[in-house]
Motif scaffolding. Structure first.
Motif, short mmCIF file in Angstrom:
data_model
loop_
_atom_site.label_atom_id
_atom_site.label_comp_id
_atom_site.label_asym_id
_atom_site.label_seq_id
_atom_site.Cartn_x
_atom_site.Cartn_y
_atom_site.Cartn_z
N LEU A 1 6.85 -15.20 1.74
CA LEU A 1 5.40 -15.07 1.60
C LEU A 1 4.73 -16.43 1.43
CD1 LEU A 1 5.21 -11.91 -0.70
CD2 LEU A 1 4.75 -12.07 1.76
N ILE A 2 5.37 -17.34 0.72
CA ILE A 2 4.81 -18.69 0.56
C ILE A 2 4.76 -19.40 1.91
CG2 ILE A 2 5.27 -20.99 -0.41
CD1 ILE A 2 6.29 -19.57 -2.93
N GLN A 3 5.83 -19.30 2.68
CA GLN A 3 5.85 -19.95 4.00
C GLN A 3 4.81 -19.33 4.93
OE1 GLN A 3 9.65 -19.93 5.92
NE2 GLN A 3 8.98 -21.35 7.51
N LEU A 4 4.67 -18.00 4.89
CA LEU A 4 3.66 -17.33 5.70
C LEU A 4 2.26 -17.78 5.29
CD1 LEU A 4 3.04 -15.15 7.84
CD2 LEU A 4 2.94 -13.52 5.96
N GLY A 5 2.01 -17.86 3.99
CA GLY A 5 0.71 -18.31 3.50
C GLY A 5 0.40 -19.74 3.90
N LEU A 6 1.41 -20.62 3.81
CA LEU A 6 1.19 -22.02 4.22
C LEU A 6 0.94 -22.13 5.73
CD1 LEU A 6 3.88 -23.85 2.06
CD2 LEU A 6 1.39 -23.99 1.84
N ALA A 7 1.65 -21.35 6.52
CA ALA A 7 1.45 -21.40 7.97
C ALA A 7 0.05 -20.90 8.32
CB ALA A 7 2.52 -20.57 8.68
N LEU A 8 -0.35 -19.78 7.76
CA LEU A 8 -1.70 -19.26 8.03
C LEU A 8 -2.77 -20.22 7.52
CD1 LEU A 8 -1.25 -15.45 7.28
CD2 LEU A 8 -1.64 -16.55 9.49
N GLY A 9 -2.56 -20.81 6.34
CA GLY A 9 -3.52 -21.78 5.81
C GLY A 9 -3.65 -22.99 6.72
N PHE A 10 -2.53 -23.47 7.24
CA PHE A 10 -2.58 -24.62 8.15
C PHE A 10 -3.33 -24.27 9.43
CE2 PHE A 10 -0.73 -26.95 11.76
CZ PHE A 10 -1.06 -28.23 11.38
N ILE A 11 -3.06 -23.11 9.98
CA ILE A 11 -3.74 -22.70 11.22
C ILE A 11 -5.24 -22.55 11.00
CG2 ILE A 11 -3.97 -20.79 12.86
CD1 ILE A 11 -0.92 -20.36 12.51
#
Length: 123
Positions: free
Chosen positions: A14-24
């Motif tokens: 979930l942290i990795q998914l959140g960071l990826a979406l935040g970056f995008i």
């Protein structure tokens, strides 16, 4: 082996998914707010390899083209199943041979059906 999974076990995903979406989302917002906003007739024209635009891009295309493409992909993907069988031919024994003969029979029946329907005939 731990058979029960707790919600905390999924925290890194979930942290990795959140960071990826935040970056995008951040990248999209920054590029749209910082980028140039100059529009002109020349700049908004579609560019296709330096060739001037001619005609309409929405010309009708024969459905035969798409049928041939789909059939090519279908029968091409079926060939992929032959490789593991060919590699393990001796290890599979008579059962593997009978399964592959059945598979090839079904594949050839489908190919025969396509030929009988006339899908591969160009007009």
């Amino acid at each position: 082996m731990n058979a029960t999974y707790l919600p905390v076990d999924y925290l890194p995903v979930l942290i990795q998914l959140g960071l990826a979406l935040g970056f995008i989302i951040t990248t999209m917002i920054v590029t749209h707010s910082v980028g140039p906003k100059r529009h002109s007739q020349k700049k908004d024209d579609p560019f296709e390899c330096g060739i001037p635009v001619q005609g309409d891009a929405r010309t009708p295309i024969s459905i035969k083209y798409f049928l041939i493409a789909i059939l090519f992909v279908l029968f091409d993907v079926e060939v992929i199943f032959l490789y593991p069988w060919a590699v393990n031919f001796k290890g599979l024994g008579m059962t593997g041979f009978i399964e592959m003969v059945l598979f090839m029979g079904l594949l050839l029946a489908g190919f025969y059906y396509v030929i009988k329907k006339g899908v591969l005939n160009w007009e």
